[in-house]
Design an enzyme around this catalytic site. Sequence first.
Site, PDB file in Angstrom:
ATOM      1  N   ASP A 108      -7.215   1.837   7.149  1.00 30.34           N
ATOM      2  CA  ASP A 108      -5.858   2.360   7.026  1.00 30.34           C
ATOM      3  C   ASP A 108      -5.638   3.409   8.109  1.00 30.34           C
ATOM      4  O   ASP A 108      -6.379   4.387   8.185  1.00 30.34           O
ATOM      5  CB  ASP A 108      -5.733   2.987   5.620  1.00 30.34           C
ATOM      6  CG  ASP A 108      -4.352   3.562   5.323  1.00 30.34           C
ATOM      7  OD1 ASP A 108      -3.415   3.315   6.096  1.00 30.34           O
ATOM      8  OD2 ASP A 108      -4.228   4.264   4.302  1.00 30.34           O
ATOM      9  N   GLY A 109      -4.619   3.189   8.952  1.00 32.31           N
ATOM     10  CA  GLY A 109      -4.279   4.174   9.976  1.00 32.31           C
ATOM     11  C   GLY A 109      -4.310   3.587  11.371  1.00 32.31           C
ATOM     12  O   GLY A 109      -5.394   3.307  11.885  1.00 32.31           O
ATOM     13  N   GLY A 110      -3.161   3.369  11.957  1.00 36.88           N
ATOM     14  CA  GLY A 110      -3.106   2.896  13.340  1.00 36.88           C
ATOM     15  C   GLY A 110      -3.546   1.463  13.520  1.00 36.88           C
ATOM     16  O   GLY A 110      -3.826   1.025  14.634  1.00 36.88           O
TER      17      GLY A 110
ATOM     18  N   HIS B 212       0.861  -1.180   0.000  1.00 39.17           N
ATOM     19  CA  HIS B 212       0.000   0.000   0.000  1.00 39.17           C
ATOM     20  C   HIS B 212       0.902   1.236   0.000  1.00 39.17           C
ATOM     21  O   HIS B 212       1.718   1.417   0.908  1.00 39.17           O
ATOM     22  CB  HIS B 212      -0.880  -0.053   1.256  1.00 39.17           C
ATOM     23  CG  HIS B 212      -1.813   1.087   1.437  1.00 39.17           C
ATOM     24  ND1 HIS B 212      -3.109   1.075   0.944  1.00 39.17           N
ATOM     25  CD2 HIS B 212      -1.656   2.284   2.058  1.00 39.17           C
ATOM     26  CE1 HIS B 212      -3.702   2.212   1.269  1.00 39.17           C
ATOM     27  NE2 HIS B 212      -2.844   2.972   1.947  1.00 39.17           N
TER      28      HIS B 212
ATOM     29  N   ASP C 103       1.291   5.192   0.220  1.00 39.08           N
ATOM     30  CA  ASP C 103       0.621   6.427   0.620  1.00 39.08           C
ATOM     31  C   ASP C 103       1.248   7.616  -0.090  1.00 39.08           C
ATOM     32  O   ASP C 103       2.377   8.012   0.200  1.00 39.08           O
ATOM     33  CB  ASP C 103       0.710   6.600   2.137  1.00 39.08           C
ATOM     34  CG  ASP C 103      -0.325   5.753   2.864  1.00 39.08           C
ATOM     35  OD1 ASP C 103      -1.432   5.576   2.309  1.00 39.08           O
ATOM     36  OD2 ASP C 103      -0.030   5.279   3.965  1.00 39.08           O
TER      37      ASP C 103
ATOM     38  N   GLY D 135       2.113   6.390  12.112  1.00 36.37           N
ATOM     39  CA  GLY D 135       2.358   6.248  13.546  1.00 36.37           C
ATOM     40  C   GLY D 135       1.315   6.898  14.435  1.00 36.37           C
ATOM     41  O   GLY D 135       1.513   6.980  15.642  1.00 36.37           O
TER      42      GLY D 135
ATOM     43  N   SER E  96       3.549   1.432  10.533  1.00 34.16           N
ATOM     44  CA  SER E  96       4.505   1.441  11.645  1.00 34.16           C
ATOM     45  C   SER E  96       4.428   0.178  12.493  1.00 34.16           C
ATOM     46  O   SER E  96       5.453  -0.273  13.023  1.00 34.16           O
ATOM     47  CB  SER E  96       4.315   2.688  12.508  1.00 34.16           C
ATOM     48  OG  SER E  96       2.968   2.850  12.848  1.00 34.16           O
TER      49      SER E  96
ATOM     50  N   PHE F 174       0.393  11.513   8.442  1.00 29.61           N
ATOM     51  CA  PHE F 174       1.609  11.000   9.063  1.00 29.61           C
ATOM     52  C   PHE F 174       1.396   9.567   9.541  1.00 29.61           C
ATOM     53  O   PHE F 174       0.319   9.225  10.030  1.00 29.61           O
ATOM     54  CB  PHE F 174       2.033  11.884  10.244  1.00 29.61           C
ATOM     55  CG  PHE F 174       2.403  13.274   9.805  1.00 29.61           C
ATOM     56  CD1 PHE F 174       3.692  13.563   9.369  1.00 29.61           C
ATOM     57  CD2 PHE F 174       1.443  14.280   9.770  1.00 29.61           C
ATOM     58  CE1 PHE F 174       4.019  14.828   8.932  1.00 29.61           C
ATOM     59  CE2 PHE F 174       1.764  15.557   9.328  1.00 29.61           C
ATOM     60  CZ  PHE F 174       3.059  15.839   8.911  1.00 29.61           C
TER      61      PHE F 174
HETATM   62 ZN    ZN Z   1      -3.030   4.758   2.923  1.00 20.73          ZN
END
Ligand code: ZN
Length: 201
Positions: free
Chosen positions: A159-161, A17, A19, A132, A182, A130
């Site tokens: 997507d995210g965390g 993926h 970004d 993380g 991360s 960002f």
């Molecule tokens: Zn993404």
Amino acid sequence: MGSDCKHVLEHGADLLHLDVMDGHFVPNLTMGPALCASLRKALPDAYLDVHLMVTDPGQYVDSFAAAGANHFCFHVEAVSPTDIAALIARIRGKGMEAGLAINPPTDLSATEPFLHLPDLVLVMSVNPGFSGQSFIGSTLEKTRRIKPRLRRDQRLQMDGGVSPSNAREVRDAGCDVLVSASALFGRPREERGDVIAKLRG
Ligand code: ZN
């Protein structure tokens, strides 16, 4: 990067993926078509899932298609509602699959008229910009509401965390594509196969 990506693909990851940030739609700059092309060259068989966090995604359809992207995902916040269907058709016309992404503060009603169109719906679980950041748990309610509206051939991505500690909740909320940066690449190589297995459940 090619070596790290090859390693996770050999240890259970289904896809990469990417970004893409333009410093305008989000306050950060990341990769562009040249990096996508480099990954394609290094990993001829990888599925490259490109997530455009940019103000004018339509401007980049041709360049990412030429760079070997398999999937082109753009944000509902970045495109006029009257242009969404045509943009999805253009993406498919270039041989890519099409995704539609929605940010945490955006109401589900913004995507509702278009949910039947894309190959994949991406629910952002952090405000993009960002890596993380902490997972926003309330976004699971959005995926729970979207899931019954999708056909069996459409995917639901978060997507995210996303990490092993919340992956079960994310899967239980209907998501079948989990993106992790991360929580995966922040670990030593020898632990990454185990992280992927835990995300997968
Ligand atoms: Zn993404």
